[in-house]
Design a protein around this motif. Structure first.
Motif, PDB file in Angstrom:
ATOM      1  N   ASP A 169     -17.081  10.189 -22.688  1.00  0.00           N
ATOM      2  CA  ASP A 169     -17.318  10.910 -21.436  1.00  0.00           C
ATOM      3  C   ASP A 169     -15.993  11.515 -20.997  1.00  0.00           C
ATOM      4  OD1 ASP A 169     -19.434  10.637 -18.847  1.00  0.00           O
ATOM      5  OD2 ASP A 169     -17.345  11.079 -18.352  1.00  0.00           O
ATOM      6  N   LYS A 170     -16.052  12.696 -20.388  1.00  0.00           N
ATOM      7  CA  LYS A 170     -14.764  13.351 -20.083  1.00  0.00           C
ATOM      8  C   LYS A 170     -13.963  12.581 -19.028  1.00  0.00           C
ATOM      9  CE  LYS A 170     -16.194  16.812 -16.735  1.00  0.00           C
ATOM     10  NZ  LYS A 170     -16.739  18.143 -16.658  1.00  0.00           N
ATOM     11  N   HIS A 171     -14.640  11.748 -18.267  1.00  0.00           N
ATOM     12  CA  HIS A 171     -13.906  10.966 -17.262  1.00  0.00           C
ATOM     13  C   HIS A 171     -13.000   9.915 -17.896  1.00  0.00           C
ATOM     14  CE1 HIS A 171     -17.295  12.616 -14.880  1.00  0.00           C
ATOM     15  NE2 HIS A 171     -16.260  12.954 -14.125  1.00  0.00           N
ATOM     16  N   GLU A 172     -13.202   9.676 -19.190  1.00  0.00           N
ATOM     17  CA  GLU A 172     -12.330   8.720 -19.868  1.00  0.00           C
ATOM     18  C   GLU A 172     -11.002   9.352 -20.281  1.00  0.00           C
ATOM     19  OE1 GLU A 172     -14.504   6.964 -23.175  1.00  0.00           O
ATOM     20  OE2 GLU A 172     -16.297   6.863 -21.930  1.00  0.00           O
ATOM     21  N   ILE A 173     -10.884  10.664 -20.168  1.00  0.00           N
ATOM     22  CA  ILE A 173      -9.612  11.322 -20.528  1.00  0.00           C
ATOM     23  C   ILE A 173      -8.560  10.922 -19.485  1.00  0.00           C
ATOM     24  CG2 ILE A 173      -8.465  13.530 -20.945  1.00  0.00           C
ATOM     25  CD1 ILE A 173     -11.207  14.720 -21.584  1.00  0.00           C
ATOM     26  N   VAL A 174      -7.385  10.508 -19.987  1.00  0.00           N
ATOM     27  CA  VAL A 174      -6.388   9.946 -19.051  1.00  0.00           C
ATOM     28  C   VAL A 174      -5.732  11.026 -18.186  1.00  0.00           C
ATOM     29  CG1 VAL A 174      -5.912   7.899 -20.459  1.00  0.00           C
ATOM     30  CG2 VAL A 174      -4.563   9.987 -20.822  1.00  0.00           C
ATOM     31  N   VAL A 175      -5.911  12.288 -18.549  1.00  0.00           N
ATOM     32  CA  VAL A 175      -5.338  13.382 -17.753  1.00  0.00           C
ATOM     33  C   VAL A 175      -6.482  14.213 -17.176  1.00  0.00           C
ATOM     34  CG1 VAL A 175      -4.074  15.563 -17.928  1.00  0.00           C
ATOM     35  CG2 VAL A 175      -3.199  13.510 -19.070  1.00  0.00           C
ATOM     36  N   ASN A 176      -6.383  14.493 -15.874  1.00  0.00           N
ATOM     37  CA  ASN A 176      -7.379  15.392 -15.286  1.00  0.00           C
ATOM     38  C   ASN A 176      -6.659  16.476 -14.470  1.00  0.00           C
ATOM     39  OD1 ASN A 176      -6.563  14.196 -12.904  1.00  0.00           O
ATOM     40  ND2 ASN A 176      -8.354  12.835 -12.785  1.00  0.00           N
ATOM     41  N   GLY A 177      -7.406  17.309 -13.793  1.00  0.00           N
ATOM     42  CA  GLY A 177      -6.817  18.415 -13.040  1.00  0.00           C
ATOM     43  C   GLY A 177      -5.776  17.935 -12.043  1.00  0.00           C
ATOM     44  N   GLY A 178      -6.077  16.860 -11.343  1.00  0.00           N
ATOM     45  CA  GLY A 178      -5.169  16.314 -10.334  1.00  0.00           C
ATOM     46  C   GLY A 178      -3.813  15.960 -10.934  1.00  0.00           C
ATOM     47  N   VAL A 179      -3.856  15.334 -12.110  1.00  0.00           N
ATOM     48  CA  VAL A 179      -2.613  14.934 -12.785  1.00  0.00           C
ATOM     49  C   VAL A 179      -1.795  16.176 -13.156  1.00  0.00           C
ATOM     50  CG1 VAL A 179      -1.674  13.765 -14.817  1.00  0.00           C
ATOM     51  CG2 VAL A 179      -3.679  12.818 -13.657  1.00  0.00           C
ATOM     52  N   LEU A 180      -2.488  17.205 -13.643  1.00  0.00           N
ATOM     53  CA  LEU A 180      -1.779  18.435 -14.055  1.00  0.00           C
ATOM     54  C   LEU A 180      -1.112  19.103 -12.859  1.00  0.00           C
ATOM     55  CD1 LEU A 180      -4.204  20.093 -16.663  1.00  0.00           C
ATOM     56  CD2 LEU A 180      -2.271  18.560 -17.056  1.00  0.00           C
TER      57      LEU A 180
END
Ligand code: ATP
Ligand code: MG
Length: 402
Positions: free
Chosen positions: A346-357
């Motif tokens: 699931d994409k929510h498992e990716i450790v980087v998201n928009g907020g992090v960027l």
């Protein structure tokens, strides 16, 4: 006929019958559970019918819930279970070919049994195990015949849902529909357009999931009744192909799989639109559409990681199940292996998201960032990129330099 060994479900509920009788009324087990007990089939809901009126039933028991008091049904919580107890009733005036305008409570069991749909559904069983059989249902059970109670054409005219129930019982019980009953089902089939789609869906769904679904589907096809069901008009040949394209004893594993098979046989272009007409939930539409899409892809390709990621392992298994029953090549091991190799599901498992960027790389939200994140997701799914911050940041920086 006497049932010597009452199934445990009935044994457990016997104190309820006794209590009603001790209060001066009659009470019986009725409906499908009696039929199934005689046939030695597993029993689900135990229905009880009584001569006591709802208010009287409520007086007899300490704990009751009014779940359908206008139809005469009281839920009784006793003997370690929950039992629906319904007053004997007749349904005299029918409007819109489905719901009786009013039900009248009566004191006579015979009246109650008369309103029931099929002879094998119109038994009553008393507390001694004696089967009350007013319409020769036992004879029909022995012959594996489904016969309407009374005059078939009148019964289907009163309530057209009984037509769908007839196909469904042919599929669950492996029964043949008696000739006059079948003729009346055929001639009253146009009334199916008048009954609620949700109710037709439930019956058609039960038919498809039944062990003898091919038999149920055959009678539906032979009757021509599909012409009056949503999106099934003129589908004679395609419904036949659904019936005939699977191995002999194949049964569908779930509603989603069954409806996907139906849509594939009908060559439906837009599964969601089709299922909307059947008023199914959006989750169901989504799940069935996924099986259909996966199946169509799978006709030309092996399963791959992006597909398993998008639709899930369960969907892949259901597709392989259909393929297997059609004699097509299958590869369950590959699905299992690809799924295990996926580092995210699931994409929510990716450790980087928009907020992090935004926070850590000072990036601006917008379509460009969305595209980058999509690229990250695809690369992780394909196994080209590890799901850790340093690698993802490097990957993004590389992408931005291109
Ligand atoms: P199942 O095993 O699927 O529960 P069932 O025979 O118990 O099948 P239900 O829908 O639970 O069917 O209904 C219980 C009983 O109520 C039926 O056996 C039948 O006697 C009666 N019944 C239900 N629906 C109708 C109907 N539309 N017209 C006449 N009788 C009906
Ligand atoms: Mg039932």
């Amino acid at each position: 006929m006497k049932l010597n060994n009452l199934p445990s479900e009935f044994q457990k509920a016997l104190p309820i019958l006794k209590k009603i009788r001790q209060a001066g009324y009659e009470a019986y087990f009725v409906g499908g559970s009696v039929r199934d007990a005689i046939l030695n089939r597993p029993i689900h809901d135990v229905d009880i019918a009584t001569s006591s009126y709802p208010e009287e039933t409520k007086q007899i028991f300490n704990r009751t819930v009014d779940i359908g008091i206008e139809h005469g049904t009281v839920l009784v919580l006793e003997a370690g279970g929950e039992y629906e107890i319904t007053t004997f009733r007749t349904e005299d005036v029918y409007v819109d070919y489905r719901r009786p305008q009013s039900v009248s409570f009566v004191r006579s069991l015979d009246e109650d049994l008369k309103r029931r749909d099929f002879t094998v559904n119109a038994f009553a069983l008393d507390e001694t195990g004696t089967v009350i059989d007013k319409f020769n249902g036992l004879d029909d059970l022995n012959k594996h015949l489904l016969r309407a109670v009374g005059v078939p054409s009148e019964r289907f005219n009163e309530d057209a849902l009984r037509i769908m129930r007839g196909f469904r019982f042919a599929a669950t019980l492996d029964f043949t529909i008696e000739t006059e009953t079948f003729e009346a089902m055929k001639s009253h089939a146009p009334l199916l357009e008048k009954i609620s789609v949700e109710r037709s869906f439930i019956e058609f769904d039960k038919l498809l999931l039944a062990p003898f679904w091919k038999k149920g589907l055959s009678v539906l096809i032979d009757s021509g009744a599909y012409d009056y069901l949503p999106n099934l008009a003129d589908s004679y040949g395609k419904l036949q192909s659904l019936r005939d394209c699977f191995s002999k004893d194949f049964c569908f594993a779930s509603s989603e799989q069954a409806w996907a098979a139906l849509l594939l046989a009908l060559d439906v272009k837009d599964p969601k639109e089709f299922l909307k007409k059947w008023k199914t939930s959006s989750q169901f539409q989504k799940d069935v559409s996924a099986i259909v899409a996966f199946y169509r892809y799978r006709l030309k390709h092996e399963a791959d990681k992006p597909l398993i990621y998008k639709f899930g392992k369960e969907c892949a298994y259901l597709v392989e199940g259909l393929r297997q029953a059609q004699g097509l090549s299958v590869n369950f091991e590959r699905i299992e292996q690809l799924d295990q190799e996926l580092t995210i599901h699931d994409k929510h498992e990716i450790v980087v998201n928009g907020g992090v960027l935004i926070k850590e790389l000072g990036m601006k939200p917008g379509p460009k960032m969305g595209k980058l994140l999509k690229g990250v997701e695809e690369a992780i799914v394909l196994g080209d990129l590890a799901n850790n911050k340093a690698d993802i940041f490097n990957y993004i920086k590389e992408m931005m330099n291109v």
